[in-house]
Design a protein around this motif. Structure first.
Motif, PDB file in Angstrom:
ATOM      1  N   PHE A  72      -0.844   8.370   8.111  1.00  0.00           N
ATOM      2  CA  PHE A  72      -1.312   7.256   8.937  1.00  0.00           C
ATOM      3  C   PHE A  72      -1.122   5.962   8.161  1.00  0.00           C
ATOM      4  O   PHE A  72      -1.461   5.894   6.979  1.00  0.00           O
ATOM      5  N   GLY A  73      -0.641   4.919   8.833  1.00  0.00           N
ATOM      6  CA  GLY A  73      -0.650   3.608   8.209  1.00  0.00           C
ATOM      7  C   GLY A  73      -2.075   3.088   8.143  1.00  0.00           C
ATOM      8  O   GLY A  73      -2.573   2.706   7.096  1.00  0.00           O
TER       9      GLY A  73
ATOM     10  N   LEU B 244       0.874  -1.162   0.000  1.00  0.00           N
ATOM     11  CA  LEU B 244       0.000   0.000   0.000  1.00  0.00           C
ATOM     12  C   LEU B 244       0.916   1.218   0.000  1.00  0.00           C
ATOM     13  O   LEU B 244       1.625   1.473   0.982  1.00  0.00           O
ATOM     14  N   ASP B 245       0.920   1.926  -1.099  1.00  0.00           N
ATOM     15  CA  ASP B 245       1.928   2.957  -1.347  1.00  0.00           C
ATOM     16  C   ASP B 245       1.287   4.339  -1.382  1.00  0.00           C
ATOM     17  O   ASP B 245       0.361   4.583  -2.154  1.00  0.00           O
TER      18      ASP B 245
ATOM     19  N   ILE C  93       3.177  -1.055   4.103  1.00  0.00           N
ATOM     20  CA  ILE C  93       2.470   0.219   3.979  1.00  0.00           C
ATOM     21  C   ILE C  93       3.525   1.314   4.050  1.00  0.00           C
ATOM     22  O   ILE C  93       4.230   1.441   5.048  1.00  0.00           O
ATOM     23  N   ARG C  94       3.623   2.086   2.967  1.00  0.00           N
ATOM     24  CA  ARG C  94       4.681   3.078   2.870  1.00  0.00           C
ATOM     25  C   ARG C  94       4.099   4.472   2.656  1.00  0.00           C
ATOM     26  O   ARG C  94       3.244   4.675   1.812  1.00  0.00           O
TER      27      ARG C  94
ATOM     28  N   THR D 120      -3.815   8.060   4.119  1.00  0.00           N
ATOM     29  CA  THR D 120      -3.828   6.847   4.935  1.00  0.00           C
ATOM     30  C   THR D 120      -3.785   5.591   4.071  1.00  0.00           C
ATOM     31  O   THR D 120      -4.451   5.517   3.043  1.00  0.00           O
ATOM     32  N   GLY D 121      -3.042   4.586   4.535  1.00  0.00           N
ATOM     33  CA  GLY D 121      -2.978   3.307   3.829  1.00  0.00           C
ATOM     34  C   GLY D 121      -4.306   2.565   3.858  1.00  0.00           C
ATOM     35  O   GLY D 121      -4.827   2.149   2.827  1.00  0.00           O
TER      36      GLY D 121
END
Length: 186
Positions: free
Chosen positions: A136-137, A96-97, A131-132, A111-112
């Motif tokens: 927020f992640g 998730l970029d 998650i990058r 946010t991811g």
């Protein structure tokens, strides 16, 4: 590489707890299938939106909140967004970029995995993802202290270059938050 939004607004006919619908890379390499949203960074939505859906799996794909090629300014950047209700959904082995920002941002507009208040999610598994970027992640809200998200598992994920919170959760009952690595951007 695909530039589009994916929006699912109801259960897919024939799906149930045994017969889930899977979106995956045939090579099992998340870098081989990349879904970028096709927006200009000003639309408040996730690249993948799940509204009142159930019995889904996303595995071995990259979901990017970066938008169309060449965008450098964002008002919003979300990879996966739950809207209202969701049940029996798994996101595993995905990337998730999100963009990184200068200066640092502190809004859950970036946010991811995002779930706003209103409605609830249950039996959600977020497993072994990367998650990058973003602020927020994960940011998830249940409806209230008495109407909560339930049975959420967040395990084995690696989050890095996060500006603000790795995990933010309100009105959510977790099965577990285990074996995750969270590294804020410095």
């Amino acid at each position: 590489v695909y530039y589009e939004y994916i929006t699912l607004t109801e259960n897919i006919p024939g799906s149930d707890t045994v017969n889930t619908i899977t979106f995956t890379s045939t090579t099992a390499n998340a870098a081989d299938v990349v879904i970028n949203n096709n927006g200009d960074g000003t639309e408040n939505r996730g690249t993948v939106q799940l509204k009142n859906t159930a019995h889904l799996e996303f595995s071995n794909i990259t979901i990017s909140g970066r938008g169309t090629a060449g965008i450098t300014t964002y008002t919003y950047a979300k990879a996966v967004e739950f809207i209202e209700n969701g049940d029996n959904i798994e996101i595993k082995n995905c990337i998730l970029d999100l963009p990184t920002f200068v200066p640092v941002v502190t809004s859950n507009n970036y946010t991811g995995i995002y779930k706003a208040s209103g409605g609830v999610i249950s039996n959600i598994r977020i497993l072994n993802n990367v998650i990058r970027g973003g602020a927020f992640g994960v940011s998830v809200y249940g409806a209230s202290s008495t109407v909560r998200n339930t049975d959420v598992l967040f395990q084995g994920n690696t989050m890095y270059d996060i500006d603000y919170y790795g995990i933010q959760a309100y009105y959510t009952n977790f099965v577990g938050i285990k074996n995750n690595t969270i590294k804020q951007r410095t």
